[in-house]
Design a protein around this motif. Sequence first.
Motif, PDB file in Angstrom:
ATOM      1  N   TRP A   1       1.369  -3.827  -0.250  1.00  0.00           N
ATOM      2  CA  TRP A   1       1.715  -5.147   0.221  1.00  0.00           C
ATOM      3  C   TRP A   1       0.693  -6.039   0.122  1.00  0.00           C
ATOM      4  O   TRP A   1       0.591  -7.096   0.737  1.00  0.00           O
ATOM      5  N   ALA A   2      -0.332  -5.878  -0.873  1.00  0.00           N
ATOM      6  CA  ALA A   2      -1.633  -6.438  -1.156  1.00  0.00           C
ATOM      7  C   ALA A   2      -1.314  -7.969  -1.416  1.00  0.00           C
ATOM      8  O   ALA A   2      -1.872  -8.990  -1.331  1.00  0.00           O
ATOM      9  N   GLY A   3      -0.057  -8.077  -2.329  1.00  0.00           N
ATOM     10  CA  GLY A   3       0.446  -9.318  -2.735  1.00  0.00           C
ATOM     11  C   GLY A   3       0.809 -10.211  -1.630  1.00  0.00           C
ATOM     12  O   GLY A   3       0.724 -11.655  -1.793  1.00  0.00           O
ATOM     13  N   LYS A   4       1.512  -9.524  -0.498  1.00  0.00           N
ATOM     14  CA  LYS A   4       1.810 -10.579   0.437  1.00  0.00           C
ATOM     15  C   LYS A   4       0.568 -10.747   1.514  1.00  0.00           C
ATOM     16  O   LYS A   4       0.481 -12.140   2.141  1.00  0.00           O
ATOM     17  N   VAL A   5      -0.195  -9.721   1.700  1.00  0.00           N
ATOM     18  CA  VAL A   5      -1.175  -9.727   2.798  1.00  0.00           C
ATOM     19  C   VAL A   5      -2.450  -9.117   2.379  1.00  0.00           C
ATOM     20  O   VAL A   5      -2.496  -7.722   2.439  1.00  0.00           O
ATOM     21  N   ARG A   6      -3.440  -9.761   1.561  1.00  0.00           N
ATOM     22  CA  ARG A   6      -4.339  -9.035   1.114  1.00  0.00           C
ATOM     23  C   ARG A   6      -5.141  -8.024   2.054  1.00  0.00           C
ATOM     24  O   ARG A   6      -5.499  -6.848   1.727  1.00  0.00           O
ATOM     25  N   ALA A   7      -5.366  -8.521   3.236  1.00  0.00           N
ATOM     26  CA  ALA A   7      -6.350  -7.548   4.235  1.00  0.00           C
ATOM     27  C   ALA A   7      -5.459  -6.345   4.514  1.00  0.00           C
ATOM     28  O   ALA A   7      -6.259  -5.440   5.121  1.00  0.00           O
ATOM     29  N   ALA A   8      -4.205  -6.405   4.247  1.00  0.00           N
ATOM     30  CA  ALA A   8      -3.646  -4.875   4.178  1.00  0.00           C
ATOM     31  C   ALA A   8      -4.229  -3.665   3.694  1.00  0.00           C
ATOM     32  O   ALA A   8      -4.275  -2.571   4.273  1.00  0.00           O
ATOM     33  N   GLN A   9      -4.849  -4.106   2.595  1.00  0.00           N
ATOM     34  CA  GLN A   9      -5.349  -2.967   1.771  1.00  0.00           C
ATOM     35  C   GLN A   9      -6.254  -2.084   2.442  1.00  0.00           C
ATOM     36  O   GLN A   9      -6.492  -0.780   2.159  1.00  0.00           O
ATOM     37  N   TRP A  10      -7.286  -2.492   3.286  1.00  0.00           N
ATOM     38  CA  TRP A  10      -8.361  -1.649   4.003  1.00  0.00           C
ATOM     39  C   TRP A  10      -7.740  -0.743   4.802  1.00  0.00           C
ATOM     40  O   TRP A  10      -8.558   0.197   5.276  1.00  0.00           O
ATOM     41  N   PHE A  11      -6.589  -0.823   5.098  1.00  0.00           N
ATOM     42  CA  PHE A  11      -5.858   0.079   6.197  1.00  0.00           C
ATOM     43  C   PHE A  11      -5.024   1.354   5.459  1.00  0.00           C
ATOM     44  O   PHE A  11      -4.583   2.176   5.979  1.00  0.00           O
ATOM     45  N   ALA A  12      -5.216   1.232   4.309  1.00  0.00           N
ATOM     46  CA  ALA A  12      -4.400   2.276   3.369  1.00  0.00           C
ATOM     47  C   ALA A  12      -5.752   3.271   2.722  1.00  0.00           C
ATOM     48  O   ALA A  12      -5.817   4.391   3.155  1.00  0.00           O
ATOM     49  N   ALA A  13      -6.566   2.567   1.706  1.00  0.00           N
ATOM     50  CA  ALA A  13      -7.645   3.435   1.074  1.00  0.00           C
ATOM     51  C   ALA A  13      -8.617   2.450   0.603  1.00  0.00           C
ATOM     52  O   ALA A  13      -8.270   1.508   0.027  1.00  0.00           O
ATOM     53  N   VAL A  14      -9.764   2.737   0.929  1.00  0.00           N
ATOM     54  CA  VAL A  14     -11.058   2.114   0.495  1.00  0.00           C
ATOM     55  C   VAL A  14     -11.783   2.753  -0.452  1.00  0.00           C
ATOM     56  O   VAL A  14     -12.132   3.924   0.095  1.00  0.00           O
ATOM     57  N   PRO A  15     -12.219   2.505  -1.645  1.00  0.00           N
ATOM     58  CA  PRO A  15     -13.034   3.217  -2.619  1.00  0.00           C
ATOM     59  C   PRO A  15     -14.199   3.345  -1.879  1.00  0.00           C
ATOM     60  O   PRO A  15     -14.719   2.297  -1.381  1.00  0.00           O
TER      61      PRO A  15
END
Lengths: 366, 366
Positions: free
Chosen positions: B103-117
């Motif tokens: 959902w990064a396209g809708k809410v960028r901050a969501a990305q950190w809750f899935a996987a951070v390189p």
Amino acid sequence: MKRRNFLKKAAFGTAALAASTAVAVPSVLAKKKYNLKMVSTWPPKFPVFQIGLENFAKRVKIASEGQINIQTFAAGELVPAMQTFQAVSDGTVEVGSGASYYWAGKVRAAQWFAAVPFGLNAQGMNAWFYSGGGLKLWEEVYAPFNLIPRPIGNTGVQMGGWFNKKINTMADFKGLKMRIPGLGGKVFAKAGGTVTLSPGGEIFTNLERGVIDATEWVGPYHDHRLGLPKAAKYYYFPGWHEPGTVLEIMFNKKVYESMPKHLQMILDACAAQTNVWQLSEFEANNGEYLEKILAGGTKMYKFSNEIMATLRKLAKETLEEEAKKDLMSKKVNQAFKAFQKRIGAWGQFSEAAYHQLIAEKIKLKS
Amino acid sequence: MKRRNFLKKAAFGTAALAASTAVAVPSVLAKKKYNLKMVSTWPPKFPVFQIGLENFAKRVKIASEGQINIQTFAAGELVPAMQTFQAVSDGTVEVGSGASYYWAGKVRAAQWFAAVPFGLNAQGMNAWFYSGGGLKLWEEVYAPFNLIPRPIGNTGVQMGGWFNKKINTMADFKGLKMRIPGLGGKVFAKAGGTVTLSPGGEIFTNLERGVIDATEWVGPYHDHRLGLPKAAKYYYFPGWHEPGTVLEIMFNKKVYESMPKHLQMILDACAAQTNVWQLSEFEANNGEYLEKILAGGTKMYKFSNEIMATLRKLAKETLEEEAKKDLMSKKVNQAFKAFQKRIGAWGQFSEAAYHQLIAEKIKLKS
């Protein structure tokens, strides 16, 4: 409650509840209440372990709408710590919590469900329980004692312990008096050490006064709390003897089985929730307390490869000797080894490689 | 509620309720039923992920005595996979599941809750959520979308992916077309690669036909199932881009908040239970499937230290660039980094040392 639901309905009105179509189903069930007593092997308000049990009891009460009300008691408040197993087995109380290696004297096979030296870490123990038949086997081991076990926590990889001298070779273990429980203690005895089993409350004093030369406890968070950095200088890793120690909850089997399915499910779900929470607490706090310990002047050492290789050999012998002593231990040992083999080298390509990737090295004093 | 408390008091009464004495309390409650629809981003019967959701629904139904009845739908059965977030947000359905980086396209901050390189592994992500404020922050990020998130699974450390050629230097990434989602994909693009986002069902065909040159998926268990060993020869580790990917469940906020506390607690406990179960399934099965994959002739390679160091630098830049794009992303990135710092070097002394201890080396082909 009728009144409460009525009020809610009035508030939401009829059409407002689209999706979650609220169909009022009058329930005329007579609900049994289960007022249970839970004893444990931990001191009052003991972080993670006893607090985890208290949280578990609260969650169960909420989830069951008060149908299950668990009153928690710390060690000695109702029965002595080491009578927990017997008290739940007898039905003196309905629930208990500890670590299964404490009951090795009553049921040798129980040891494998707490910590196996050079065995599985937290992730591996959970995988064994939930996806590899381990929990079923544990139930089989506890059934003759009228108990049903569940994992309710995990310490993660422990530290190797606190020593009043440097451990350079295997010879340094000879005659060393160390507080070290479970299968790890048996391996330590095989290495020439003397095992003592002081309860948590006596460890600091015993180590400080030289009654014992060494102790293991849990990890930085709990070791710091016990004051161990003030009682010994040398802090060793890794915790070869307890690579992912499981905390258990056990229910009196007759009581558990007398409960309706929904309450059993609530107990199981909340136990699993507490299991992941306990490990999370250690993971979140150990780093911070490790820094405090190091800042206080403690020296940290890694056991040499030679010592680890020798202890690993001794651990293997110990497990086989223990497994020979009764049929159930044999069965559990075989199942454990089979599951280790099934996991195989996966850790090398996943977690081990990950830790190499992100390692921020702390320089060790030598 | 006043009335409810009164009833409770009356029920608990004076002292009559000894241990599990079953006291019949006539309940005249009218119980609301919640019939919920759950959509997901996974194919029907997809092991671990979709099966985990089905198990979750069954457990919730049992624990709530049928008060919550969740009907599960796989991707496309009710709404397309990538409309899951929107459908739950709108209230078209009440529950959804996927991975938050979708959902990064809708809410960028969501990305950190899935996987951070180069970020946290499964144990670290759980610690962040349950013991480090991560879940509260995630709730804050999803609240404006009328959603309440919970972690419901974790893949553990993933594999680095399947490639149709050897990756010897950073130059080998230039122009490479790879299926790689999330923040990892952004890092890969920075390294000169071309990111594609094929859904699971198209990956095999795209890779086999050369539409893409490389793909990551999950790990041996799921990669084998997708047939990837037949589509590419070179299998790389570790999964620097996804060191512990979180699967999410999200509830429509209005629906969740309209529920009585006991049902919210049941949903939360069963989500945590499924979370630890999913990771257990991967841990229990990846080793076995890795052996199958290697037996089939796949060659396994470790990314070179130089490549890892360069990608780590690019990952750091990527995270800071993303964090600059909106205030919430900045806040989440800072919180994530603070928690990483709090965990500190603990992994070096616990899990990393453990894996060195028990490593059974598989010799890699070169």
